[in-house]
Enzyme design. Structure first.
Site, PDB file in Angstrom:
ATOM      1  N   ASP A 183      -8.804  -2.050   3.040  1.00 12.88           N
ATOM      2  CA  ASP A 183      -8.343  -0.842   4.046  1.00 12.88           C
ATOM      3  C   ASP A 183     -10.146  -1.693   4.796  1.00 12.88           C
ATOM      4  OD1 ASP A 183      -6.765   0.535   2.577  1.00 12.88           O
ATOM      5  OD2 ASP A 183      -8.080   1.877   1.973  1.00 12.88           O
ATOM      6  N   ASP A 213       0.730  -1.127  -0.076  1.00 16.62           N
ATOM      7  CA  ASP A 213      -0.103   0.038  -0.090  1.00 16.62           C
ATOM      8  C   ASP A 213       0.721   1.522   0.214  1.00 16.62           C
ATOM      9  OD1 ASP A 213      -2.543   1.410   0.202  1.00 16.62           O
ATOM     10  OD2 ASP A 213      -2.397   1.018   2.152  1.00 16.62           O
TER      11      ASP A 213
END
Length: 466
Positions: free
Chosen positions: A346, A268
């Protein structure tokens, strides 16, 4: 150490604001009683002119509609018609500042350039037009037509650019959706037994539920580009997808959770912070994927991706994010429809850890202490993410804050309860399915019976062989 210093310098360099078009508001007021007012979107260049931040310091000018000309030549407009007025002309072949110089020499105090195409940034070379000081802004031609129909021919206008709100309630909606999905998915994963769907009434309800789900998916697929309301269906489908993923994929132990969450954290961070140095346009690949193919022309501010209201071609976006439109009124909400975004990853990635904590609670009969602690840690990580978004004004890798919060909290709980070794290695605990129990028992009984027969036969044949 030197490499680390260069990396941190590169990361801090990403915090510099990008050069983009500035959005403002044209406040128009009619001469009727009571006066009718309406706001319209404008695009201006803050390097050319500074607009007031509120109407308190703004000066109103009478609008002169000259959309019959492009104002590329001073001979196109009679003398004295522009003096002390706000003038609107059509966009033509000459540059914005050439129009502005002609309008300023004719006594105009404000220049609006109407465009029938999609609004773009004002990017002329100002060094050749240092003498131009009047405000110049780009406005939609359809808004000029609407202004005449709504307010009449006698209109007073002014320009201002209110600052973007530091906080928007769309973040609260995103927070509630994320925490609800993680908490429910984790709890669902920890259910010890599944009730067999053998009741006819339950089967009928499942049929209706399946029909509803298919209908919702089809409606979204057909109207997916309707930004005004299609985001609701996308969020419902996204929550359902995340819940099913968290419930289905089971992590065997805390060690696997640490490895998976750690690697995805690096992934990420790389695609949000590092890829702008690799791509030709200097944009983050993660933001480009979330924003769709028009990412180059869209603004990324905080966790926002502003979607222009007018598009010149069909656009598609991968439905891999939770989307909530900004709720606070601003120039951005007037010009476009900006969204607060949160990727499915997420929610799912920390949700797998929450689900493991819930199953471990069921195994050890620990009164859901791991599950509750990890869920609260996830909520704290989300709050921390939003704080950093508000401070840095740029897209953030949410896992950078969610993963440490959840992993550290789970580790502290296991260490405090002296169960770290068991929590780290996991166990052979599996969530049983009552619908499979009779079949498994029958298979085990059959294997035991067969084994007993083979043992008896071997025992009877052994003396004869001797």
């Amino acid at each position: 150490m030197r490499a680390a210093g260069l990396l941190w310098a590169a990361l801090w360099g990403l915090l510099l604001p990008p050069v983009t078009a500035d959005e403002g508001i044209l406040h128009a007021s009619g001469n009727s009683e009571p006066p009718v007012t309406k706001d319209y979107c404008i695009i201006y260049n803050s390097n050319w002119i500074s607009l007031p931040k509120s109407l308190d310091n703004a000066t109103f000018r009478t609008l002169e509609n000259l959309t019959s000309t492009v104002l590329c030549n001073s001979s196109e407009v009679p003398s004295g018609l522009m003096k002390d007025k706000a003038v609107v002309v059509m966009r033509g072949n000459c540059t914005f500042l050439e129009k502005a110089r002609i309008a300023q020499s004719a006594g105009a105090k404000m220049l609006l350039i109407a465009s029938k195409s999609r609004l773009s940034s004002l990017s002329d070379n100002k060094t050749d037009f240092e003498d131009v000081t009047l405000p110049v802004a780009l406005i939609r031609y359809n808004d000029i037509v609407d202004m005449q129909l709504t307010l009449g021919n006698e209109v007073n206008v002014t320009l201002y650019s209110p600052p973007l709100p530091e906080f928007d309630f769309s973040m609260v909606v995103i927070f509630l959706i994320a925490v609800f999905t993680v908490a429910l998915g984790g709890y669902w994963s920890g259910v010890a037994e599944l009730i067999a769907c053998c009741n006819k009434n339950i089967e009928v309800r499942l049929i209706f539920l399946a029909v509803f789900c298919i209908a919702a998916a089809v409606v979204w697929a057909v109207f997916r580009n309707e930004d005004r309301w299609a985001w609701i269906l996308q969020d419902i489908l996204g929550v359902a997808f995340c819940l099913n993923f968290i419930r289905t994929l089971k992590m065997p132990n805390f060690k696997s959770c640490v490895i998976l969450l750690g690697l995805l954290l690096l992934y990420d961070v790389f695609f949000v912070f590092i890829t702008p140095f690799i791509t030709k346009n200097g944009a983050s690949i993660m933001v480009e994927v979330a924003a769709g193919p028009f990412g180059n022309s869209e603004k990324n501010d905080g966790n926002l991706v502003e979607v222009p209201a007018e598009r010149s071609a069909p656009h598609e976006k991968l439905p891999v994010v939770i989307r909530v439109p900004r709720l606070e009124y601003s120039a951005s909400t007037l010009c476009d429809m900006p969204f607060s975004l949160l990727g499915f990853g997420d929610i799912i990635v920390p949700g797998l850890l929450v689900a493991y904590c819930r199953r471990f609670d069921v195994q050890t009969s620990s009164s859901s202490v791991y599950y509750i602690s990890c869920t609260i840690a996830y909520a704290v990580g989300m709050v921390l993410t939003f704080i950093v978004l508000a401070l840095m004004k740029m897209g953030q890798p949410a896992l950078l804050y969610l993963v440490p919060c959840t992993l550290i909290t789970s580790s502290l709980v296991a260490w405090r309860r002296k169960e770290m070794k068991k929590f780290w290695k996991g166990s052979s605990y599996q969530v049983s399915d009552s619908s499979r129990t009779p079949l498994l028992q029958g298979m085990m009984e059959h294997l035991d019976y067969t084994g007993n027969e083979e043992s008896t036969a071997s025992a009877s044949e052994q003396p004869g062989g001797q």
